[in-house]
Design a protein around this motif. Structure first.
Motif, PDB file in Angstrom:
ATOM      1  N   UNK A 186     -13.602  90.301 -64.235  1.00  0.00           N
ATOM      2  CA  UNK A 186     -13.245  89.084 -63.507  1.00  0.00           C
ATOM      3  C   UNK A 186     -14.432  88.606 -62.665  1.00  0.00           C
ATOM      4  N   UNK A 187     -14.751  87.316 -62.771  1.00  0.00           N
ATOM      5  CA  UNK A 187     -15.753  86.709 -61.890  1.00  0.00           C
ATOM      6  C   UNK A 187     -15.063  85.565 -61.158  1.00  0.00           C
ATOM      7  N   UNK A 188     -15.052  85.642 -59.834  1.00  0.00           N
ATOM      8  CA  UNK A 188     -14.343  84.650 -59.035  1.00  0.00           C
ATOM      9  C   UNK A 188     -15.335  83.916 -58.141  1.00  0.00           C
ATOM     10  N   UNK A 189     -15.458  82.615 -58.334  1.00  0.00           N
ATOM     11  CA  UNK A 189     -16.288  81.802 -57.453  1.00  0.00           C
ATOM     12  C   UNK A 189     -15.449  81.380 -56.265  1.00  0.00           C
ATOM     13  N   UNK A 190     -15.973  81.614 -55.071  1.00  0.00           N
ATOM     14  CA  UNK A 190     -15.156  81.317 -53.895  1.00  0.00           C
ATOM     15  C   UNK A 190     -15.987  81.233 -52.630  1.00  0.00           C
ATOM     16  N   UNK A 191     -15.479  80.474 -51.625  1.00  0.00           N
ATOM     17  CA  UNK A 191     -16.000  80.735 -50.290  1.00  0.00           C
ATOM     18  C   UNK A 191     -14.876  81.248 -49.404  1.00  0.00           C
ATOM     19  N   UNK A 192     -13.873  81.829 -50.066  1.00  0.00           N
ATOM     20  CA  UNK A 192     -12.728  82.370 -49.352  1.00  0.00           C
ATOM     21  C   UNK A 192     -13.016  83.829 -48.979  1.00  0.00           C
ATOM     22  N   UNK A 193     -13.254  84.068 -47.687  1.00  0.00           N
ATOM     23  CA  UNK A 193     -13.640  85.407 -47.217  1.00  0.00           C
ATOM     24  C   UNK A 193     -12.540  86.430 -47.473  1.00  0.00           C
ATOM     25  N   UNK A 194     -11.289  85.956 -47.653  1.00  0.00           N
ATOM     26  CA  UNK A 194     -10.181  86.902 -47.811  1.00  0.00           C
ATOM     27  C   UNK A 194     -10.313  87.736 -49.088  1.00  0.00           C
ATOM     28  N   UNK A 195     -11.014  87.205 -50.096  1.00  0.00           N
ATOM     29  CA  UNK A 195     -11.134  87.953 -51.353  1.00  0.00           C
ATOM     30  C   UNK A 195     -12.076  89.134 -51.252  1.00  0.00           C
ATOM     31  N   UNK A 196     -12.914  89.132 -50.217  1.00  0.00           N
ATOM     32  CA  UNK A 196     -13.912  90.206 -50.103  1.00  0.00           C
ATOM     33  C   UNK A 196     -13.255  91.570 -49.915  1.00  0.00           C
ATOM     34  N   UNK A 197     -12.008  91.565 -49.424  1.00  0.00           N
ATOM     35  CA  UNK A 197     -11.304  92.843 -49.239  1.00  0.00           C
ATOM     36  C   UNK A 197     -10.939  93.486 -50.570  1.00  0.00           C
ATOM     37  N   UNK A 198     -10.774  92.691 -51.613  1.00  0.00           N
ATOM     38  CA  UNK A 198     -10.278  93.222 -52.888  1.00  0.00           C
ATOM     39  C   UNK A 198     -11.348  93.369 -53.962  1.00  0.00           C
ATOM     40  N   UNK A 199     -12.432  92.596 -53.831  1.00  0.00           N
ATOM     41  CA  UNK A 199     -13.483  92.660 -54.851  1.00  0.00           C
ATOM     42  C   UNK A 199     -14.809  92.894 -54.124  1.00  0.00           C
ATOM     43  N   UNK A 200     -15.358  94.075 -54.338  1.00  0.00           N
ATOM     44  CA  UNK A 200     -16.500  94.472 -53.509  1.00  0.00           C
ATOM     45  C   UNK A 200     -17.835  93.917 -54.017  1.00  0.00           C
ATOM     46  N   UNK A 201     -17.994  93.876 -55.331  1.00  0.00           N
ATOM     47  CA  UNK A 201     -19.289  93.483 -55.893  1.00  0.00           C
ATOM     48  C   UNK A 201     -19.474  91.972 -55.744  1.00  0.00           C
ATOM     49  N   UNK A 202     -20.674  91.529 -55.442  1.00  0.00           N
ATOM     50  CA  UNK A 202     -20.842  90.090 -55.235  1.00  0.00           C
ATOM     51  C   UNK A 202     -22.234  89.600 -55.580  1.00  0.00           C
ATOM     52  N   UNK A 203     -22.273  88.329 -55.948  1.00  0.00           N
ATOM     53  CA  UNK A 203     -23.540  87.626 -56.124  1.00  0.00           C
ATOM     54  C   UNK A 203     -23.489  86.457 -55.154  1.00  0.00           C
ATOM     55  N   UNK A 204     -24.446  86.436 -54.230  1.00  0.00           N
ATOM     56  CA  UNK A 204     -24.438  85.393 -53.202  1.00  0.00           C
ATOM     57  C   UNK A 204     -25.510  84.364 -53.550  1.00  0.00           C
ATOM     58  N   UNK A 205     -25.059  83.161 -53.887  1.00  0.00           N
ATOM     59  CA  UNK A 205     -26.017  82.134 -54.315  1.00  0.00           C
ATOM     60  C   UNK A 205     -26.782  81.528 -53.146  1.00  0.00           C
TER      61      UNK A 205
END
Ligand SMILES: Nc1ncnc2c1ncn2[C@@H]1O[C@H](COP(=O)(O)OP(=O)(O)OP(=O)(O)O)[C@@H](O)[C@H]1O
Length: 226
Positions: free
Chosen positions: A199-218
């Motif tokens: 799953x790849x989720x594009x978001x600026x919703x900080x709430x998702x950071x609790x559930x998906x740890x890996x990230x790419x910050x553009x």
């Protein structure tokens, strides 16, 4: 005899990606690899290029420069028709505006996604996908007869009905309250697990950071891509 170590092919490989629109560079990502099974958040402020990157990964946009490979396939090497079939079979997309077909009932929306790429359109697969998102009792409902939350669940079911390896979700929770945000996030994770997709989720919703740890910050692509 020692078994040679074979590096698994990353699910998404990006090299030298740059996209220009309106006379300026709107996305630059020198190198990025996403391993299969490693769910990822695509972060960055509004206008940082999240949707542009999702569209490049989905082969919906031809970048100005660079190469995008998904499941080992260079998207630029496919003609338009082959790319459509590849996308339909390999990638499930939950768009920001859901893009459900209003003239079709929700079962028909899922059948269409299968028919477009030559998969069987039998009732069982479609019913099972809608049952998994709690809508098995609404097969004949048209999108406008559903609530926004239900329509979002249809969009998730449609994204997974072809059992993709990759699911791209563009801002799936930004308009939702906390309870619905949590439910949507769990639904995406559950559905990804059910079909073995990443799953790849594009978001600026900080709430998702609790559930998906890996990230790419553009907003910091060079560091993220290192
Ligand atoms: N066709 C286009 N013509 C001109 N500019 C464009 C075009 N498409 C995108 N852009 C610009 O590219 C930049 C990146 O847009 P994009 O939609 O990818 O950002 P985003 O991070 O997804 O933003 P948001 O979080 O607001 O959805 C923006 O500044 C946008 O205005």
């Amino acid at each position: 005899m020692p078994v040679p170590l074979v590096e698994p092919v990353p699910l998404v490989e990006i090299d030298g990606l740059r996209h220009a629109a309106g006379g300026r560079t709107v996305l630059e990502l020198p190198r990025w690899r996403l391993e299969e099974g490693r769910h990822c958040l695509l972060l960055g402020p509004s206008g940082s290029g999240k949707t542009t990157l999702m569209h490049a990964i989905a082969g919906l946009l031809r970048p100005t420069a660079g190469r995008v490979r998904v499941a080992g396939q260079d998207l630029a090497a496919l003609d338009d028709a082959a790319r459509d079939v590849f996308r339909g079979r390999t990638i499930g997309i939950v768009f920001q505006t859901l893009h459900l077909v209003p003239a079709l009932d929700i079962a028909g929306n899922l059948r269409l996604a299968r028919w477009l790429v030559g998969l069987d359109t039998g009732e069982d697969t479609v019913r099972a996908a809608l049952e998994r998102v709690g809508l098995g009792h609404r097969l004949k409902a048209r999108p406008h007869e559903l609530s926004q939350g239900e329509r979002q669940r249809v969009a998730v079911a449609r994204a997974v009905v072809n059992r993709p390896r990759l699911i791209l979700a563009d801002e799936p929770t930004s308009a939702l309250d906390d309870a619905n945000c949590a439910a949507m996030t769990e639904l995406l994770l559950e559905q990804a697990a059910a079909c073995g997709a990443t799953l790849v989720v594009a978001t600026h919703d900080a709430r998702l950071k609790e559930r998906i740890a890996h990230r790419l910050d553009l907003s910091a692509p060079l560091e993220a891509a290192a």
